[in-house]
Design a protein around this motif. Structure first.
Motif, short mmCIF file in Angstrom:
data_model
loop_
_atom_site.label_atom_id
_atom_site.label_comp_id
_atom_site.label_asym_id
_atom_site.label_seq_id
_atom_site.Cartn_x
_atom_site.Cartn_y
_atom_site.Cartn_z
N HIS A 181 0.89 -0.69 -0.11
CA HIS A 181 0.00 -0.15 0.00
C HIS A 181 1.47 1.18 0.34
O HIS A 181 2.05 0.88 -0.04
N ALA A 182 0.17 2.64 0.49
CA ALA A 182 1.05 3.33 0.13
C ALA A 182 1.90 3.92 0.94
O ALA A 182 2.72 4.79 0.92
N GLU B 54 -7.20 4.56 2.88
CA GLU B 54 -6.80 2.98 2.05
C GLU B 54 -5.85 2.29 3.06
O GLU B 54 -6.11 0.56 2.85
N VAL B 55 -4.91 2.38 3.82
CA VAL B 55 -3.68 1.92 4.06
C VAL B 55 -5.23 0.73 5.35
O VAL B 55 -4.55 -0.29 5.66
N ARG B 56 -5.48 1.77 6.29
CA ARG B 56 -6.23 1.64 7.02
C ARG B 56 -7.25 0.17 6.97
O ARG B 56 -7.35 -0.99 7.23
N LYS B 57 -7.78 0.31 5.40
CA LYS B 57 -8.91 -0.39 4.89
C LYS B 57 -8.15 -1.69 4.83
O LYS B 57 -8.45 -2.72 4.97
N ILE B 58 -6.74 -1.84 4.68
CA ILE B 58 -6.02 -3.15 3.66
C ILE B 58 -5.40 -3.85 4.96
O ILE B 58 -5.54 -4.87 5.24
N LEU C 198 -6.68 -3.83 8.24
CA LEU C 198 -7.88 -4.53 8.49
C LEU C 198 -8.38 -5.39 7.71
O LEU C 198 -8.39 -6.88 8.70
N LEU C 199 -8.16 -5.88 6.52
CA LEU C 199 -8.61 -6.77 5.67
C LEU C 199 -7.33 -8.09 5.70
O LEU C 199 -8.15 -9.39 5.83
N LEU C 200 -6.04 -7.27 5.89
CA LEU C 200 -5.27 -8.27 6.53
C LEU C 200 -6.04 -8.81 7.43
O LEU C 200 -5.80 -10.60 7.34
N ARG C 201 -5.52 -8.44 8.77
CA ARG C 201 -6.41 -9.09 9.44
C ARG C 201 -7.86 -10.36 9.66
O ARG C 201 -7.54 -10.87 10.52
N GLU C 202 -8.58 -9.38 8.82
CA GLU C 202 -9.67 -10.34 9.03
C GLU C 202 -9.43 -11.73 8.14
O GLU C 202 -9.93 -12.69 8.50
N LYS C 203 -9.00 -11.66 7.02
CA LYS C 203 -7.99 -12.71 6.24
C LYS C 203 -7.80 -13.91 6.36
O LYS C 203 -8.07 -15.02 6.94
N ILE D 273 -15.01 -2.08 13.82
CA ILE D 273 -13.83 -2.74 12.26
C ILE D 273 -14.73 -2.35 11.10
O ILE D 273 -14.13 -2.48 10.16
N VAL D 274 -15.40 -1.05 10.92
CA VAL D 274 -15.85 -0.02 9.97
C VAL D 274 -15.20 0.58 10.36
O VAL D 274 -14.25 1.27 11.43
#
Ligand code: SPV
Ligand code: MG
Length: 434
Positions: free
Chosen positions: A14-15, A128-132, A134-139, A433-434
């Protein structure tokens, strides 16, 4: 020629990562990225990326400005500093916070030995960074990734530590608690869903009274807020015809292992010992249950661990060992040996004798009674998994009871306030989480 180095564990660029590379390009002629090895990530972060080292290396090589990618074996950068002697090591400035600050100060001291420098790059806090992140953790919390992590951790670490959890909140405590000791991080590798603590939390006795639907609900509450592997206390496993369904359900949920004990009839908690009547299952009958469970499972990730009650029931060491070898022969992926003696002597004798014939099958112990022995001593005798089976429940209960007593006594809550978490801390405890 100036060399800049930075270490990545990410599987999505990410950025923030691009920014670090840009800063590195400004100050150096050569930019090297370290790909932290799976073993180092597991040892220090108690997690494992969902893509392999090879895939991560390929990903980092594709970033413009990167000249070379190497594997970093040590979370504290010693191998990199010894081999490459970078002029600069760059990292997001979030590593100034605990627990990463111990790595930062170690790296800083080592670089200063030869005139190198740490560069703290301001962390990129974009949406964008925050979402990525979070996404990695969720995965990581997804069943297919969580389930296989236990086997990986056993493979890569000499001893793993599991703590009981019986709710979302206790799961979060096990997931997030980290301490620093001697410049290293200490944290738990996973969670134990104890039948004793799950039953106690519901005000029920530990006699297989809390049904599987309710036990699965507890697992689900914990899974919703954590990523670490889960070992489920399956009690006796019930009827073989039922156990095969339990295996399938646990596997589907993403649980990594079930431990079943060789008892039958009305199960009572082992820590009662011979003060109550328990009946040990016959060896062939229990072997059959293990084999049926192994046949029922669909992935190679899931483990069925056989728990031997011979020492609890004072049936002798020979009986315990005979059963252990028979259970392994029947397909058990691990052996749990239990004792309620204060001293660890019979547990150590069992481990030594078992290990003289079987070097690889994981051994699990639950040092509730023999609590003076250290993890290191257990590991020296071949133990792979230590389960702290009930300590969170036992810690919370007296604290809650004495607060109730003091409020009743004082007719107000002021006197207990200094024992309580602040309102601010409690409302900020849970991440949104959102
Ligand atoms: C549990 O935690 O429920 C266990 C371990 O089965 S013990 O209580 O020691 O039997
Ligand atoms: Mg139990």
């Amino acid at each position: 020629m100036k060399v800049a180095y930075t270490c990545f564990t990410t599987e999505l660029i990410h950025a923030g990562h691009i920014n670090i590379i840009k800063e590195a390009c400004k100050i150096a002629d050569k930019v090297i990225i370290g790909c932290l090895s799976d073993k180092a990530i597991i040892t220090y972060e108690k997690t494992i990326p969902t893509i392999s080292e090879e895939e991560r290396i390929k990903l980092y090589n594709s970033i413009p400005g990167v000249n070379e990618v190497v594997i970093q074996q040590d979370a504290f950068y010693n191998d990199i500093i010894d081999d490459i002697k970078p002029d600069f090591i760059l990292h997001g400035d979030n590593w100034k916070e605990t627990p990463m600050n111990s790595i930062r100060s170690h790296v800083k001291n080592r670089l200063e030995e030869y005139g190198g420098a740490v560069i703290d790059v301001p962390y990129t806090y974009t949406e964008e960074v925050r979402k990525i992140d979070l996404l990695l953790r969720e995965k990581l919390s997804m069943p297919e990734y969580r389930r296989k992590r236990l086997k990986k951790v056993i493979e890569m670490c000499s001893l793993i530590k599991i703590m009981e959890a019986h709710s979302g909140l206790t799961g979060l405590i096990v997931e997030k608690t980290v301490v620093q000791k001697d410049g290293k991080f200490e944290q738990f590798d996973g969670m134990w869903i104890s039948s004793l603590c799950d039953s106690t939390a519901k005000g029920k006795p530990d006699i297989e009274l809390v049904d599987m639907t309710s036990r699965f609900r507890t697992i689900d509450d914990i899974m919703e807020v954590t990523t670490k592997p889960i070992i489920f206390d399956g009690d006796t496993g019930g009827l073989t015809e039922h156990f095969v369904y339990t295996v399938r359900s646990l596997e589907r949920m993403g649980v990594s292992a079930v431990i079943i004990e060789d008892k039958k009839g009305l199960k009572k908690n082992s820590l009662f010992g011979n003060e109550v009547i328990h009946t040990q299952a016959d060896k062939p009958e229990f072997c059959e249950k293990i084999s049926a469970g192994k046949k029922a499972q669909l992935t190679d990730d899931f483990m069925i661990i056989a728990r031997i009650e011979s020492l609890i029931l004072e049936k002798g060491m020979k009986d315990a060992l005979d059963r252990a070898f028979a259970y392994v022969e029947a397909g058990a992926d691990g052996i749990m040996i239990h004792s309620r003696r204060k001293e660890a002597d019979e547990i150590l004798e069992f481990c030594d004798k078992f290990r003289s014939k079987d070097k690889t099958t994981p051994i699990v112990v639950v040092p509730s009674s023999f609590n003076a022995i250290t993890e290191e001593e257990l590991a020296e005798h071949g133990v792979n998994i230590v389960i702290y089976a009930n300590q969170l429940t036992r810690a919370a209960f007296p604290a809650m009871k004495s607060v109730c007593e003091d409020i009743l006594y004082n007719h107000r809550a002021k006197e207990v306030d200094d024992r309580l978490m602040s309102i601010n801390e409690i409302i900020n405890l849970i991440d949104e989480i959102v």
